[in-house]
Design an enzyme around this catalytic site. Structure first.
Site, PDB file in Angstrom:
ATOM      1  N   GLU A  31      14.010 -46.109 -11.394  1.00  0.00           N
ATOM      2  CA  GLU A  31      13.008 -46.054 -10.319  1.00  0.00           C
ATOM      3  C   GLU A  31      13.581 -46.532  -8.991  1.00  0.00           C
ATOM      4  OE1 GLU A  31       8.823 -47.153 -12.015  1.00  0.00           O
ATOM      5  OE2 GLU A  31      10.295 -48.498 -12.905  1.00  0.00           O
TER       6      GLU A  31
ATOM      7  N   LYS B 170       0.833  -1.205   0.000  1.00  0.00           N
ATOM      8  CA  LYS B 170       0.000   0.000   0.000  1.00  0.00           C
ATOM      9  C   LYS B 170       0.869   1.257   0.000  1.00  0.00           C
ATOM     10  CE  LYS B 170      -3.717  -0.091   2.408  1.00  0.00           C
ATOM     11  NZ  LYS B 170      -5.070   0.034   2.568  1.00  0.00           N
TER      12      LYS B 170
ATOM     13  N   TYR C 282      12.913 -33.846 -21.312  1.00  0.00           N
ATOM     14  CA  TYR C 282      11.466 -33.674 -21.276  1.00  0.00           C
ATOM     15  C   TYR C 282      10.876 -34.113 -19.944  1.00  0.00           C
ATOM     16  CZ  TYR C 282      11.076 -38.711 -22.053  1.00  0.00           C
ATOM     17  OH  TYR C 282      11.171 -40.061 -21.899  1.00  0.00           O
TER      18      TYR C 282
ATOM     19  N   GLY D  98      11.252 -42.691 -13.202  1.00  0.00           N
ATOM     20  CA  GLY D  98       9.909 -42.967 -12.669  1.00  0.00           C
ATOM     21  C   GLY D  98       9.895 -42.458 -11.253  1.00  0.00           C
ATOM     22  N   THR D  99       9.543 -41.186 -11.103  1.00  0.00           N
ATOM     23  CA  THR D  99       9.725 -40.547  -9.795  1.00  0.00           C
ATOM     24  C   THR D  99       8.681 -40.981  -8.765  1.00  0.00           C
ATOM     25  OG1 THR D  99       8.637 -38.641 -10.790  1.00  0.00           O
ATOM     26  CG2 THR D  99      11.030 -38.543 -10.562  1.00  0.00           C
ATOM     27  N   ASN D 100       7.619 -41.657  -9.204  1.00  0.00           N
ATOM     28  CA  ASN D 100       6.690 -42.195  -8.194  1.00  0.00           C
ATOM     29  C   ASN D 100       7.402 -43.285  -7.407  1.00  0.00           C
ATOM     30  OD1 ASN D 100       4.742 -40.609  -9.396  1.00  0.00           O
ATOM     31  ND2 ASN D 100       3.909 -42.279 -10.639  1.00  0.00           N
ATOM     32  N   ASP D 101       7.960 -44.247  -8.145  1.00  0.00           N
ATOM     33  CA  ASP D 101       8.672 -45.324  -7.455  1.00  0.00           C
ATOM     34  C   ASP D 101       9.988 -44.833  -6.875  1.00  0.00           C
ATOM     35  OD1 ASP D 101       7.223 -47.777  -7.343  1.00  0.00           O
ATOM     36  OD2 ASP D 101       7.250 -47.778  -9.536  1.00  0.00           O
TER      37      ASP D 101
ATOM     38  N   ARG E  16      -3.311   2.895   8.587  1.00  0.00           N
ATOM     39  CA  ARG E  16      -3.636   1.619   7.924  1.00  0.00           C
ATOM     40  C   ARG E  16      -2.416   0.722   7.830  1.00  0.00           C
ATOM     41  NH1 ARG E  16      -8.357   2.794   4.248  1.00  0.00           N
ATOM     42  NH2 ARG E  16      -8.584   5.045   4.399  1.00  0.00           N
TER      43      ARG E  16
ATOM     44  N   SER F 269      14.302 -42.757 -18.361  1.00  0.00           N
ATOM     45  CA  SER F 269      13.133 -42.015 -17.906  1.00  0.00           C
ATOM     46  C   SER F 269      12.991 -42.258 -16.406  1.00  0.00           C
ATOM     47  CB  SER F 269      11.882 -42.478 -18.649  1.00  0.00           C
ATOM     48  OG  SER F 269      10.772 -41.748 -18.182  1.00  0.00           O
TER      49      SER F 269
ATOM     50  N   HIS G 293      -3.912 -45.626  -6.924  1.00  0.00           N
ATOM     51  CA  HIS G 293      -4.607 -45.958  -8.164  1.00  0.00           C
ATOM     52  C   HIS G 293      -5.657 -44.907  -8.491  1.00  0.00           C
ATOM     53  CE1 HIS G 293      -7.731 -48.141 -10.508  1.00  0.00           C
ATOM     54  NE2 HIS G 293      -6.654 -48.528 -11.173  1.00  0.00           N
TER      55      HIS G 293
ATOM     56  N   GLY H 126      -7.795  -7.821   4.515  1.00  0.00           N
ATOM     57  CA  GLY H 126      -8.667  -7.878   5.686  1.00  0.00           C
ATOM     58  C   GLY H 126      -8.064  -8.536   6.909  1.00  0.00           C
TER      59      GLY H 126
ATOM     60  N   CYS I 140       8.747 -39.407 -15.898  1.00  0.00           N
ATOM     61  CA  CYS I 140       7.370 -39.761 -16.234  1.00  0.00           C
ATOM     62  C   CYS I 140       6.535 -40.045 -14.994  1.00  0.00           C
ATOM     63  CB  CYS I 140       7.339 -40.939 -17.199  1.00  0.00           C
ATOM     64  SG  CYS I 140       8.084 -42.422 -16.520  1.00  0.00           S
TER      65      CYS I 140
ATOM     66  N   ARG J 150       1.548 -47.066 -20.027  1.00  0.00           N
ATOM     67  CA  ARG J 150       1.599 -48.194 -19.089  1.00  0.00           C
ATOM     68  C   ARG J 150       0.794 -49.325 -19.710  1.00  0.00           C
ATOM     69  NH1 ARG J 150       0.832 -43.556 -15.227  1.00  0.00           N
ATOM     70  NH2 ARG J 150       2.312 -43.777 -13.516  1.00  0.00           N
TER      71      ARG J 150
ATOM     72  N   ARG K 126      -3.288  -1.281  -6.383  1.00  0.00           N
ATOM     73  CA  ARG K 126      -2.484  -2.502  -6.246  1.00  0.00           C
ATOM     74  C   ARG K 126      -2.837  -3.442  -7.388  1.00  0.00           C
ATOM     75  NH1 ARG K 126      -5.387  -4.909  -0.836  1.00  0.00           N
ATOM     76  NH2 ARG K 126      -7.486  -4.913  -1.661  1.00  0.00           N
TER      77      ARG K 126
ATOM     78  N   ARG L 250       6.079 -48.840 -22.136  1.00  0.00           N
ATOM     79  CA  ARG L 250       6.759 -49.576 -21.070  1.00  0.00           C
ATOM     80  C   ARG L 250       6.300 -51.027 -21.074  1.00  0.00           C
ATOM     81  NH1 ARG L 250       5.543 -47.740 -15.053  1.00  0.00           N
ATOM     82  NH2 ARG L 250       3.616 -48.880 -15.428  1.00  0.00           N
TER      83      ARG L 250
ATOM     84  N   MET M 175      -5.303  -7.544   8.697  1.00  0.00           N
ATOM     85  CA  MET M 175      -4.726  -6.656   9.713  1.00  0.00           C
ATOM     86  C   MET M 175      -5.642  -5.447   9.924  1.00  0.00           C
ATOM     87  SD  MET M 175      -0.718  -6.955   8.882  1.00  0.00           S
ATOM     88  CE  MET M 175      -0.915  -6.502   7.196  1.00  0.00           C
TER      89      MET M 175
HETATM   90  C1  PEP Z   1       6.838 -44.153 -11.632  1.00  0.00           C
HETATM   91  O1  PEP Z   1       7.142 -45.021 -10.827  1.00  0.00           O
HETATM   92  O2  PEP Z   1       7.150 -42.966 -11.495  1.00  0.00           O
HETATM   93  C2  PEP Z   1       6.072 -44.486 -12.822  1.00  0.00           C
HETATM   94  C3  PEP Z   1       5.851 -43.591 -13.742  1.00  0.00           C
HETATM   95  O3  PEP Z   1       5.559 -45.752 -12.894  1.00  0.00           O
HETATM   96  P1  PEP Z   1       4.259 -46.229 -12.086  1.00  0.00           P
HETATM   97  O4  PEP Z   1       3.613 -45.054 -11.486  1.00  0.00           O
HETATM   98  O5  PEP Z   1       3.411 -46.900 -13.097  1.00  0.00           O
HETATM   99  O6  PEP Z   1       4.859 -47.186 -11.099  1.00  0.00           O
HETATM  100 MG    MG Z   2       6.970 -47.098 -11.407  1.00  0.00          MG
END
Ligand code: PEP
Ligand code: MG
Length: 891
Positions: free
Chosen positions: A749, A28, A855, A770-773, A98, A768, A460, A107, A835, A566, A344, A622, A109
């Site tokens: 993974e 302000k 990517y 697999g960042t979930n695993d 103010r 690639s 899932h 709102g 991925c 998958r 603002r 895969r 303060m």
């Molecule tokens: C992962 O593990 O990141 C992946 C892409 O494979 P999934 O989720 O199918 O295990």
């Molecule tokens: Mg996986």
């Protein structure tokens, strides 16, 4: 040594402060300085810096040395500018005090108005303004605000007295109270103050000012302000600035008004001034909704206000041009003179952000890079999914993990078959499950959204929901599903089968009944903006898609290929799961061969469809990676059905299922381990891929398959799988008389794979992550169970955020950087992507860009967001490089 102490400057007049220093002057204060210095009509005043606020806290709630003296000096300049003195009994200057932090906290303060009124000065105000009524109305407003904010008296006490005064006079509105009634009311308010505090309302204007400044500092740390900062990730040590300004009045007659306006429509982004005003009113009347304001355009039709409105339009345009962004403005008209009280950056919806950015670039107000950076990737979520009407106030049942954004209403069903049947009959349903499995897939196709009692952000339900672009709330807190009675319970509330609920997968809320929705259109502006984003990014964006339909959606959203197909997901639909189960349960090579023979044509057809949809773009397929528990028939009904298909006794199936049961299926017989033990599975899949590729190539469509091996931990696995794939390719190419180019690569993974990536790269043509695993295996944290306790970890600050939602850059990120570097050491130019679900998370996308990945691959509906985030990453890197170059030049 002689120490020279330069007194710290705590106070800046509006015409003296550096308007770029939002950190010092607050938003302000910076806006007021900017307007004052641009010659716009701003009531004179000064800003006490955020540093003074911080010092106030360091000193245990005392004003820092020198502050009060500087306030008094600045006040003198305000007095000179206004030609009035603070506390003058004949013609008093009144002040507003103010808050204003660097980041807007609407709102949260406190503000105090009409400061400087006392029993002595109120008469002077009456005389100078020519209205006794106005003077006493201002005095009672001061006592009300000051009493509440500075003296801590419950606001209800004043409200109740005001209501009683109106009732006595038989009037509805504050404005209908006459001078005598207001004078009496000030006496009542004074009595309240005395009773509540044991002291009289302060009759020394300077004491009022001192108290008000302290109270605004203190309001930085009220519980609601602290909560707001926590929710909005605003640092606690920023402190608030305090703006002290001469009061101007919008409530001194019909040639006075007060209002707020946006230079562009904050809901749609349309270039038109929108706002509202109230004639003869003070600012807080608009905010508090005491009277219903009028559309701002109507000011043009009011002869007393029309000239000021014309001036306001010019000022609004000037401010937007100056800031090169839509502004949120507050103004007051005092006897036909316009005063600007605030400017603002206007807050806006996702749709408005996109439209404003594109139109401003087209108008030449900003360049394309700025337009791209104006829209936060997360804002695109709102554009791609229906969202709750922000004006709705539904009853919230519970909150879970925001697993997949968007909102949906539907009637509760508890099983997939019913979801499907009800949807066919035209009903809108929400599937509520303990958790979902591939068996529920058809029900998920049919339902508008899903709620699960268990499971995390990569469960899932969550993965399927994001793939489908449907909302999902996972691990809903305290939600207990009872399939037997077809109800779910949250605390005392029982929700029955067929009851309506609404879910918001963006915030994780589950609500009772049907809340109103808005579905913003995916307009041409978004396409334009994303086209510009593509010009600025170097990071590729692919999609995770398992079917030709999803591949088509991904292409429409601008995916440059499929980063993960998958293959086991292709068997979620209809009866397809049966041959898949038969294959998993096969005990002999013959049984397996028979099941594989049934799977082959189905896979081939799907692959061909995906190749056609992607029309020459790379498609990463895969090989099978079925954590067995996701695919085994668990219920008696499922086991009986499979037994019928296999022509065996249900007891045989039940025994096999029992034999295959694993204690820890996520770390069990899954991934490439399946293809190592049963090479014929990999061979069948490779055959399906290459036969489809040859067939589509023969149609004249370019194909670029990339075969990817999951859950690899040693180069030997990779070599063995690659040999099968290459052998099959040679066979198929010879049979078909067609050759297609292809690559064979690996997923990373497991930490071991990242640590030995140089060895793996000898056998793998691409990586690639697999960042979930990889998150699961790096943390040793089950993706399926983490939802139960991870939110508690985040709430306690043990982890800054859920690492399944946003990449753990310190740990998992280090494995990615290391793996990429090692891989490229062996194979220069190695193509590397990710991925996991993180491919659609903006912060993770930024990280991948910085780590030099080629990517990211995201769910189709997150592709636009990833494109924008990738462009942001690139533009931010350029800015950093510019900054460094600048610093070096200055050195
Ligand atoms: C992962 O593990 O990141 C992946 C892409 O494979 P999934 O989720 O199918 O295990
Ligand atoms: Mg996986």
């Amino acid at each position: 040594m002689i120490a020279t102490t330069v007194a710290q400057q705590w106070v800046y007049g509006f015409t003296a402060g550096d308007s770029q220093r939002r950190d010092l002057l607050g938003g302000k204060g910076a806006g007021l300085a900017e307007m004052a210095q641009a010659g716009l009509p701003v009531p004179p005043g000064f800003t006490i810096t955020t540093e003074a606020c911080t010092a106030y806290y360091q000193d245990g709630g005392d004003m820092p040395a020198g502050l009060w003296e500087q306030v008094l000096a600045a006040l003198q300049r305000v007095e000179q500018a206004r030609g009035k003195r603070f506390g003058d009994v004949a013609n008093p200057l009144l002040l507003s005090v103010r808050s204003g932090a660097k980041v807007s906290m609407p709102g949260m303060m406190d503000t105090i108005l009409d400061l400087g009124l006392t029993d002595a000065t109120v008469a002077g105000l009456a005389a100078s303004s020519g209205s006794v009524r106005f003077a006493y109305d201002s005095y009672r407003r001061l006592m009300q605000l000051y009493g509440k904010v500075v003296l801590g008296i419950p606001g209800e006490l004043f409200e109740a007295a005001l209501t009683r005064a109106k009732a006595r006079r038989g009037v509805q509105d504050d404005t209908e109270l006459d001078a005598a009634a207001l004078c009496k009311l000030t006496a009542t308010f004074k009595a309240i103050v005395r009773e509540q505090t044991g002291h009289d309302f302060p009759q020394d204007p300077m004491a009022q000012l001192h108290g008000a400044i302290g109270a605004v500092f203190a309001s930085w740390n009220t519980e609601r302000a602290v909560n707001y900062r926590r929710e909005n990730h605003i640092a606690n040590d920023l402190g608030t600035a305090v703006n002290v300004q001469a009061m101007v009045y919008g409530n001194m007659g019909d040639d006075c008004a007060t209002g707020v306006a946006f230079t562009r429509d904050p809901a749609t982004g349309e270039k038109r001034l929108v706002g509202e005003y109230l004639p003869n009113a003070q600012g807080e009347d608009v905010v508090a909704g005491v009277r219903t304001p009028r559309p701002i355009a109507e000011m043009a039709g009011d002869p007393l206000l029309a000239p000021t409105y014309a001036q306001f339009l010019r000022v609004a345009e000037q401010l937007e041009r100056h800031y090169r962004d839509a502004q949120d403005l507050e103004f007051t008209v005092e006897h036909g003179t316009l005063y600007m009280l605030q400017t603002r950056t206007a807050k806006r919806t996702g749709a408005a952000a996109v439209r404003m950015a594109v139109e401003m670039a087209e108008e030449g107000l900003i360049d394309r890079a700025t337009a791209v950076r104006r829209v936060e990737p997360e804002q695109l979520d709102q554009l791609l999914h229906p969202t709750l009407d922000p004006l709705a106030t539904p009853t919230i049942l519970t909150t879970g993990l925001p697993a997949s954004p968007g909102a949906a209403s539907g009637q509760v069903v508890f099983n997939a078959d019913e979801a499907e049947a009800r949807q066919r009959a035209g009903a809108a349903v929400i599937l509520v499950r303990e958790e979902t499995s591939p068996d529920d897939f058809h029900g998920m196709v049919a339902a508008r959204g899903f709620v699960t009692a268990r499971g995390g952000i990569t469960s899932h339900a969550a993965v399927v929901a994001r793939g489908m672009g449907k909302p999902c709330v996972a691990s809903a807190a305290g939600l207990v599903v009872d399939y037997a009675t077809q109800t779910f319970t949250v605390a005392e509330t029982v929700v029955r089968h067929d009851d309506w609920i609404t879910i918001d997968g963006g915030s994780g809320r589950v609500m009772l009944g049907q809340a109103p929705m808005i579905r913003p259109a995916l307009g041409g502006e978004l396409q334009t903006l994303l086209g510009w984003a593509d010009e600025f990014r170097t990071l590729g964006v692919r999609a995770n898609a398992d079917t030709p339909h999803d591949a088509g959606v991904a292409r429409d959203f601008g995916a440059a290929g499929i980063g993960l197909c998958r293959t086991e997901h292709m068997f979620f639909e209809g009866d397809r799961i049966l041959p898949m189960r038969a294959m998993i349960l096969a005990e002999t090579a013959e049984e397996r061969a028979a099941a594989l023979a049934r799977l082959l044509p189905l896979q081939r057809a799907d692959f061909a469809g995906i190749f056609r949809a992607m029309d020459g773009l790379p498609v990463t397929i895969r090989t099978l990676d079925p954590p067995l528990h996701e695919f085994l028939p668990q219920t008696d009904v499922e086991q009986a059905e499979l037994a019928r298909t296999l022509g065996v006794d249900p007891a045989v199936v039940a025994t096999k299922v029992e034999q295959l049961r694993e204690a820890n299926p996520m770390l069990g017989f899954r991934g490439c381990r399946l293809g190592i033990v049963y090479p014929e599975i990999t061979a069948m899949q490779a055959r399906a891929i290459f036969e489809a590729a040859c067939a589509v190539a023969r149609e004249g469509v370019a194909v670029a398959p990339e075969v990817m091996i999951p859950l690899v931990c040693t180069v030997k696995e990779m070599e063995a799988q690659r040999a099968i794939i290459e052998q099959t390719a040679r066979e198929v190419f010879a049979e078909q008389g067609v050759t297609v180019p292809y690559l064979v690569g690996t997923m990373i993974e497991l930490p071991r794979a990242a640590l030995l990536a140089d060895e793996l790269a000898a056998a793998a043509e691409f990586f690639s992550f697999g960042t979930n695993d990889l998150t699961q295996t790096t943390f040793g944290l089950s993706r399926d169970d983490a939802g139960r306790f991870l939110p508690g970890y985040v709430a306690r600050g043990i982890l800054p955020y859920d690492p399944f939602q946003s990449l753990d850059q310190a740990g998992v990120g280090r494995l990615i950087t290391l793996g990429t570097e090692l891989g490229r050491r062996t194979r220069p130019g190695l193509k590397v992507g990710i991925c996991g679900e993180h491919g659609g998370d903006p912060a993770s996308v930024r990280f991948c860009a910085q780590a030099g990945l080629d990517y990211v691959s995201a769910s189709p509906y997150r592709v636009p967001l990833a494109r924008l985030a990738a462009a942001h990453a690139h533009l931010e890197a350029l800015e950093r490089a510019d900054g460094q170059a600048g610093q070096e030049r200055d050195r």
